[in-house]
Design an enzyme around this catalytic site. Sequence first.
Site, short mmCIF file in Angstrom:
data_model
loop_
_atom_site.label_atom_id
_atom_site.label_comp_id
_atom_site.label_asym_id
_atom_site.label_seq_id
_atom_site.Cartn_x
_atom_site.Cartn_y
_atom_site.Cartn_z
N LEU A 10 85.17 43.03 50.76
CA LEU A 10 84.37 44.26 50.62
C LEU A 10 82.90 43.88 50.43
O LEU A 10 82.21 44.39 49.56
CB LEU A 10 84.89 45.09 49.45
N GLY A 14 82.69 44.73 55.18
CA GLY A 14 83.80 45.51 54.62
C GLY A 14 83.33 46.85 54.09
O GLY A 14 83.96 47.89 54.34
N GLU A 126 86.40 42.10 68.37
CA GLU A 126 85.15 42.60 68.94
C GLU A 126 83.94 42.27 68.07
O GLU A 126 82.87 41.95 68.57
CB GLU A 126 85.24 44.12 69.15
N GLY A 184 65.13 37.96 54.19
CA GLY A 184 66.58 38.12 54.32
C GLY A 184 67.11 38.03 55.73
O GLY A 184 68.30 38.27 55.98
N GLU A 187 69.40 32.73 56.20
CA GLU A 187 70.11 32.31 54.99
C GLU A 187 69.30 31.26 54.23
O GLU A 187 68.44 30.58 54.81
CB GLU A 187 71.47 31.71 55.37
N LYS A 202 80.18 31.41 69.00
CA LYS A 202 80.26 32.65 69.79
C LYS A 202 80.44 32.37 71.28
O LYS A 202 81.23 33.05 71.96
CB LYS A 202 79.00 33.49 69.54
#
EC number: 1.1.1.3
Length: 429
Positions: A10, A14, A126, A184, A187, A202
């Site tokens: 979460l 999430g 996806e 931001g 990282e 990817k």
Amino acid sequence: MGVKLGILGLGTVGTGTVQLLQDAVGRHPLLQEIEIYRVGVRSPNKSRDVQLQPEVITTDLESIVNDPAVDIVVEVMGGLEPARSLILQAINNGKHVVTANKAAIARFGAEIFTAANQAGVYVMLEAAVGGGIPVIQPLKQALSVNRLHTVTGIVNGTTNYILTRMQTEGSDFGDVLADAQRLGYAEADPTADVDGLDAGDKIAILASLAFDGRINLEDVYCEGIRQVSKTDIAYAEKLGFVIKLLAIAKNQAQDATKLSVRVHPTFVPKTHPLASINGVYNAILVEGEPIGQVMFFGPGAGAGATASAVTSDILSLVAALKSNTTAPNPLLTCRHEEYSQVAPISDLLTRFYARFLTKDQAGVIGQLGTCFGNHGVSIESIVQTGFQGELVEIVVVTHDVREGEFRQALAEIQNLPAIDSIPSILRVL
């Protein structure tokens, strides 16, 4: 009867997914059929942007994947473990899986899809590539009748943001990276992004779908953007190019049995469709026959974009469950089991840009030309551009050449007494 979701994680994605599912009005009517049954978290007492009943939240993630009432497991926790183990456990329990985890799929995809095929369940991904851009399902479905030959993408928003700012401001890489971290966009440890590893994950996934064969991640060549300087960006501008970190999967024209799968900074002609993709945006250009060129463009990250992709996969599964489809739809699954052959980077046929710093003496350009000629490297242009202190700067752009031969020529050039250094070597699209 509602379809029960078990959500693992979460965090940003999430939370975005729960928010979207709770705000179903005006969206697809099947969303009303979905029940957020269990949500697994690390810290149950943490304040969150979504309201869930206390009995829905648990810290026991295994209880979610083992619960017979759960129909679909949504993995949005990220990381390799325990994500991999929980996905496999869910599959073994006959549950469909939706994941946004490109790192786990790129590394353990073979194991996960083999298990899913044996269990007769779907694994939907996806959100693993391109954030909210729908590209996985189009590759599996709408474009699957084409003979695809190239997939080229800007699939990492952090590096695209950094390169865009370097281009527009004339700034150095280090300065823009520090600013991107403060804002931001990057990282605290930017390695996966700026060294091309995230894009490598990817393109491995996209290549496996486009060319119907599993990709061994170790075969994917990854080179990041740390060495790209504002000097190279300025030269690119003068020569009619922009520099982008491209992820490329391509059928080798000279050997169609092998793929070229690679990530590296690239001189992209300003007329190319990907040249104008700036900031944190992503785009994926798919080329094949008879379709020609198709480009997918949109936000490559963020709670809303990624939640959109996760929820679209959930919706596809709900539709399949509601229609009582027992046999997995081959257009929704990843059924290929053979590994694709990936050619080494030394076999790549491409153009190059190289920047040399040399001593200020007669005949240097002639010596460069001779060394290149000795290794079959044909030069498109060679220009002495000016001075850096006592040293002369020379920029070379080649015609198509096999990378291995180009590297051999560079090794010979580096030993010339007149050569001080070769600060930059970049491939040209």
